[in-house]
Motif scaffolding. Structure first.
Motif, PDB file in Angstrom:
ATOM      1  N   ILE A  35       0.864  -1.173   0.000  1.00  0.00           N
ATOM      2  CA  ILE A  35       0.000   0.000   0.000  1.00  0.00           C
ATOM      3  C   ILE A  35       0.895   1.215   0.000  1.00  0.00           C
ATOM      4  O   ILE A  35       1.658   1.429   0.930  1.00  0.00           O
ATOM      5  N   ILE A 105       5.298   0.776   6.730  1.00  0.00           N
ATOM      6  CA  ILE A 105       5.736   1.767   7.716  1.00  0.00           C
ATOM      7  C   ILE A 105       6.550   2.856   7.043  1.00  0.00           C
ATOM      8  O   ILE A 105       6.386   4.053   7.306  1.00  0.00           O
ATOM      9  N   ILE A 108       4.198   5.158   5.407  1.00  0.00           N
ATOM     10  CA  ILE A 108       3.549   6.081   6.338  1.00  0.00           C
ATOM     11  C   ILE A 108       4.526   7.196   6.707  1.00  0.00           C
ATOM     12  O   ILE A 108       4.175   8.374   6.761  1.00  0.00           O
ATOM     13  N   PHE A 232      -4.382  13.437   2.546  1.00  0.00           N
ATOM     14  CA  PHE A 232      -4.733  12.335   3.439  1.00  0.00           C
ATOM     15  C   PHE A 232      -6.138  11.814   3.149  1.00  0.00           C
ATOM     16  O   PHE A 232      -6.335  10.623   2.891  1.00  0.00           O
ATOM     17  N   PHE A 239      -7.944   4.966  -1.896  1.00  0.00           N
ATOM     18  CA  PHE A 239      -7.535   3.611  -1.554  1.00  0.00           C
ATOM     19  C   PHE A 239      -8.763   2.745  -1.297  1.00  0.00           C
ATOM     20  O   PHE A 239      -8.830   1.586  -1.732  1.00  0.00           O
ATOM     21  N   LEU A 284     -18.049   0.012   2.142  1.00  0.00           N
ATOM     22  CA  LEU A 284     -16.849  -0.781   1.872  1.00  0.00           C
ATOM     23  C   LEU A 284     -16.858  -2.066   2.688  1.00  0.00           C
ATOM     24  O   LEU A 284     -16.641  -3.166   2.165  1.00  0.00           O
ATOM     25  N   ILE A 285     -17.150  -1.927   4.001  1.00  0.00           N
ATOM     26  CA  ILE A 285     -17.143  -3.107   4.867  1.00  0.00           C
ATOM     27  C   ILE A 285     -18.214  -4.094   4.413  1.00  0.00           C
ATOM     28  O   ILE A 285     -17.966  -5.305   4.314  1.00  0.00           O
ATOM     29  N   LEU A 288     -17.124  -5.861   1.236  1.00  0.00           N
ATOM     30  CA  LEU A 288     -16.048  -6.823   1.467  1.00  0.00           C
ATOM     31  C   LEU A 288     -16.539  -8.048   2.229  1.00  0.00           C
ATOM     32  O   LEU A 288     -15.962  -9.131   2.118  1.00  0.00           O
TER      33      LEU A 288
ATOM     34  N   LEU B 153      -3.236  -7.247  10.358  1.00  0.00           N
ATOM     35  CA  LEU B 153      -2.787  -5.867  10.204  1.00  0.00           C
ATOM     36  C   LEU B 153      -3.920  -4.909  10.557  1.00  0.00           C
ATOM     37  O   LEU B 153      -4.945  -4.880   9.893  1.00  0.00           O
ATOM     38  N   LEU B 155      -4.989  -1.059  11.155  1.00  0.00           N
ATOM     39  CA  LEU B 155      -4.613   0.349  10.981  1.00  0.00           C
ATOM     40  C   LEU B 155      -5.571   1.275  11.715  1.00  0.00           C
ATOM     41  O   LEU B 155      -5.516   2.478  11.545  1.00  0.00           O
ATOM     42  N   ALA B 210      -6.507  -4.334   6.379  1.00  0.00           N
ATOM     43  CA  ALA B 210      -5.901  -3.053   6.748  1.00  0.00           C
ATOM     44  C   ALA B 210      -6.838  -1.902   6.435  1.00  0.00           C
ATOM     45  O   ALA B 210      -7.070  -1.034   7.284  1.00  0.00           O
ATOM     46  N   ILE B 211      -7.432  -1.899   5.244  1.00  0.00           N
ATOM     47  CA  ILE B 211      -8.276  -0.757   4.874  1.00  0.00           C
ATOM     48  C   ILE B 211      -9.572  -0.774   5.666  1.00  0.00           C
ATOM     49  O   ILE B 211     -10.091   0.273   6.034  1.00  0.00           O
ATOM     50  N   VAL B 212     -10.089  -1.969   5.979  1.00  0.00           N
ATOM     51  CA  VAL B 212     -11.330  -2.011   6.758  1.00  0.00           C
ATOM     52  C   VAL B 212     -11.087  -1.483   8.170  1.00  0.00           C
ATOM     53  O   VAL B 212     -11.882  -0.701   8.700  1.00  0.00           O
ATOM     54  N   LEU B 214      -8.777   0.599   9.027  1.00  0.00           N
ATOM     55  CA  LEU B 214      -8.559   2.037   8.886  1.00  0.00           C
ATOM     56  C   LEU B 214      -9.909   2.750   8.788  1.00  0.00           C
ATOM     57  O   LEU B 214     -10.147   3.770   9.439  1.00  0.00           O
ATOM     58  N   PHE B 356      -5.892   9.248  12.634  1.00  0.00           N
ATOM     59  CA  PHE B 356      -5.176   8.143  12.007  1.00  0.00           C
ATOM     60  C   PHE B 356      -3.688   8.187  12.315  1.00  0.00           C
ATOM     61  O   PHE B 356      -3.045   7.144  12.455  1.00  0.00           O
ATOM     62  N   ALA B 360      -1.106   5.215  13.180  1.00  0.00           N
ATOM     63  CA  ALA B 360       0.114   4.980  12.413  1.00  0.00           C
ATOM     64  C   ALA B 360       1.316   4.925  13.336  1.00  0.00           C
ATOM     65  O   ALA B 360       2.197   4.081  13.178  1.00  0.00           O
ATOM     66  N   LEU B 363       1.269   1.614  15.266  1.00  0.00           N
ATOM     67  CA  LEU B 363       1.695   0.522  14.386  1.00  0.00           C
ATOM     68  C   LEU B 363       3.195   0.623  14.130  1.00  0.00           C
ATOM     69  O   LEU B 363       3.907  -0.382  14.134  1.00  0.00           O
TER      70      LEU B 363
END
Lengths: 304, 434
Positions: A35, A105, A108, A232, A239, A284-285, A288, B153, B155, B210-212, B214, B356, B360, B363
């Motif tokens: 990512i 990391i 980020i 951001f 994403f 999204l959730i 998925l 993972l 986030l 990870a995106i979920v 987040l 966030f 970060a 993590l």
């Protein structure tokens, strides 16, 4: 009805921008499986470049809208691709082949770095520019509500569709596209066949950054304000769009972007503007839960 | 790779110059739009401003830096090669020694942590900073359960931190609950949220997860900002009561017995600071003990096995759902405890503290420390909290340096500062044992 049409136009515009950024995420994910958290900030850098160049052109007295748009697009794409290349070269390439979390990391860290770099060099305040592309057409009026289509919205949609077509051609028909796709499938084998994998990955980053640059210019034209934090939120949305469409899939990224744009526009208009982000992520959730690899993603086949 | 290393020729100076010139050219391209040009607001309209001297300084620094860096790396590689050849024989015995060293370092760190407020009793700043470090240590240990042990993972860990903090904030301000009453409730609340998040994500893996997570973190934050009746919106919750020492408050002497009057001490505001420090130290140590015990229980073994190979686990009859959910719930609970402490210490919470960036950083602490390593988390928290503190003199640049440091540490040690990702239980073949 009129409101719905208006929100459809707004949602498509927003979705086009998200889609352009999402392609950068999806391509990078496809090729090296990481990512790229700094991608949203690349888009933000491009918006700042656009502001500077627009101002510079205005100082030189160039007032032709098509000319200045073209110049700004070219300059922003050029410089932003260099940023894309540098990000990959400095923060990700040394970590290729290490654990999956290490580049995350580092990404980020890169995102924090870019945000603060721009804040330091360009100032922390919101930058407004004089409207570049003004006006529009009124499509229809129903019960006193006029559906307005701004020229900037037309521009965004036309540019996005053109870029999408060009991009699909690039990936499916050209030699670079074949190299890119083969790197996605198997990097070792691709290297054995004499293709420069590092160069292909670098080019992928530059292409992703170039598309983000276009998105940055478009947003600058559309909203007319920029600050160092826009990367951001846009990055997270884009994403999300990439994941919603199925990460690694180019049409998926575009579809995801459009869906997110439409959800946001309609939710903000009919339900509540404050909770539009909650709606985006909840959908999204939900998606998925039922399609764990996104709408157009290939389900992962696991070999034991 | 090794063939290349052996064939390495000394690089000519001209080649180094060319390399550095290429870097300088890239730096020029990067610098022109950001350093060379900027826009200033002048009477409502933007005006372009240039900073060519700064740009040339930047390009020059990049040129010199690249030259030195390449030279340094080549020199270091040559050194390391000759050293490696010399020491190639005696490397087998290294592992137990480092493990012992680590354990000693852990005890030493504990000792330092215990005496620190006594040594610095008058220095409020040091104790405060140490408390902040410990909050991150505790958060890191909590997230370590999810990311380091179970390999999920996450986030959005800050969401659970926020749930804990707001639960305590609301219980204390609305219903007058005390710190100790609210602590288990807030932990249970956070654990419930962990399960709520874990449930829909059971089928997801890797970056989808990870995106979920987040997104979940953002959902919680947006709700906290907008649901003003519940959370106070962007203004947050103010005047949250501070924890008391078994019912004895830290107050100037008054009618009711206070900590100072009960023990016959003179009242000093430092007492509360030091008490808070020992409180978070105790909470963190309990967390550590709890997690390291859990690692030896079947559930801990199952987490680590799940991290290594999910399919093999399912084939062995491990219930993947329960294992994942328990990791989420426990990690969330520990985050919730840390949140309660945070709220009690600050006396004020707002959604600003749960962005966030916070996720970060937590993590980053887990990954920089070396996933699954408890002591690594301590080291990484020290680095990540103290780095911006040390940079206070040039405050503008501290987040810039923070980002750069994250990249550099990752490049320097991609596995984390204390990279030791070996399972607690491992099958050692007879060959390796000999």
């Amino acid at each position: 009805m009129a409101l719905a049409l208006q929100q459809l136009i707004n949602g498509l515009t927003l979705g086009a921008v998200y889609g352009l950024i999402a392609i950068g995420y999806t391509m990078v994910y496809g090729i090296i499986g990481m990512i790229n958290f700094a991608h949203g900030d690349i888009y933000m850098v491009s918006a700042f470049i656009a502001i500077s160049v627009f101002t510079l052109l205005a100082t030189f007295g160039i007032s032709s809208v098509p000319l200045s748009l073209l110049v700004v697009l070219l300059v922003a794409v050029l410089f932003t691709s260099v940023y894309g290349w540098t990000v990959e070269r400095t923060a990700y390439r040394p970590l290729r082949g290490s654990t999956r979390l290490a580049p995350l990391i580092s990404a980020i860290g890169m995102s924090i770095f870019l945000q603060n770099m721009v804040q330091l060099t360009q100032g922390a305040r919101v930058k407004p520019i004089a409207p570049v592309l003004v006006g529009g057409v009124d499509l229809l009026t129903v019960d006193g509500f006029t559906v307005h289509l701004a020229y900037s919205q037309v521009l965004i949609i036309v540019v996005t569709v053109t870029l999408m077509a060009a991009f699909t051609w690039l990936i499916t028909r050209t030699s670079f596209g074949r190299q890119q796709r083969s790197c996605e499938q198997d990097r070792t084998m691709t290297a054995l066949l004499g293709i420069n994998v590092d160069r292909t990955i670098s080019l992928t980053f530059m292409l992703g950054a170039a598309l983000a640059a276009v998105a940055g210019v478009m947003v600058t034209v559309y909203y007319g304000v920029v600050d160092f934090f826009i990367g951001f939120v846009a990055g997270i949305k884009a994403f999300t769009a990439a994941v919603l469409g199925g990460i690694g899939s180019l049409p998926g990224a575009m579809l995801g972007g459009l869906l997110i744009g439409l959800i946001e526009a309609f939710w903000a208009a009919y339900l509540s503007a404050e909770y539009k982000d909650v709606a985006t992520f909840s959908i999204l959730i939900l998606v998925l839960m039922f399609r764990p690899s996104g709408l157009l993603g290939r389900p992962e086949v696991e070999k034991v | 790779m090794s063939a290349l290393v052996f064939a390495q020729q000394p690089v000519s100076f001209a080649e180094r110059l060319r390399d550095a010139a290429a870097t300088a050219f890239i730096a020029l391209l990067l610098g022109v739009p950001m350093i060379g040009l900027t826009t200033v607001d002048q009477g409502g309209a933007l005006r372009i401003a240039t900073r060519w001297p700064a740009l040339f300084a930047f390009v020059g620094v990049c040129f010199a830096g690249r030259l030195l860096l390449r030279w340094g790396i080549d020199y270091w590689r040559a050194q390391r090669q000759s050293a490696a050849r010399a020491a190639s024989a005696a490397s087998a015995e290294q592992q137990p020694a480092t493990s012992l060293l680590l354990r000693r370092a852990g005890w030493l760190a504990l000792l330092v942590a215990l005496v620190l407020p006594i040594v610095f009793a008058d220095n409020r700043y040091v104790v405060d900073t140490a408390t902040t470090v410990l909050i991150y240590v505790m958060l890191g240990w909590g997230l370590n359960v999810v990311v380091g042990l179970a390999g999920l993972l996450d986030l959005g860990y800050v969401a659970f931190y926020a749930v804990g903090a707001y639960t305590y904030g609301l219980l204390a301000t609305q219903f007058g609950w005390g710190f100790w009453q609210a602590l288990p409730v807030a932990g249970a609340m956070a654990a419930t949220f962990g399960i709520v998040l874990g449930w829909p994500t059971l089928r997801l893996r890797g970056d989808y997860l990870a995106i979920v997570t987040l997104g979940f973190g953002e959902i919680i934050r947006v709700i906290l900002v907008n649901w003003t009746e519940m959370s106070g919106g962007p203004n947050g919750i103010t005047s949250i009561p501070r924890p008391s020492f078994f019912g004895l408050p830290f107050k100037p002497p008054g009618d009711e017995p206070t900590f100072a009057s009960f023990f016959g001490l003179e009242y000093s505001p430092h007492q509360r600071i030091i008490f808070l420090y020992y409180l978070i130290l105790a909470l963190a140590l309990l967390t550590n003990l709890f997690v390291s015990r859990l690692r030896k229980l079947p559930i801990g073994r199952a987490w680590e096995a799940m991290r290594e190979d999910e399919i093999a686990c399912k084939a062995m009859g491990i219930n993947a759902r329960n294992v994942k959910l328990s990791a989420f719930a426990l990690g969330a609970m520990l985050g919730g405890f840390a949140g309660v402490f945070f709220a009690a210490r600050q006396g004020f919470i707002s959604p600003e503290s749960f962005t966030f960036n916070e996720s970060a950083i937590i993590l980053a602490i887990v990954v920089l420390g070396g996933m699954g390593s408890q002591l690594g988390v301590v080291l990484a928290s020290l680095v990540l909290v103290l780095l911006p503190e040390l940079g206070r003199d040039f405050a503008e640049y501290r987040m810039l340096l923070f980002g750069a440091a994250m990249i550099l540490i990752m490049i320097w040690k991609p596995g984390g500062i204390l990279a030791r990702r070996e399972p607690t239980l491992a099958y050692r073949s007879a060959e390796a044992g000999r």
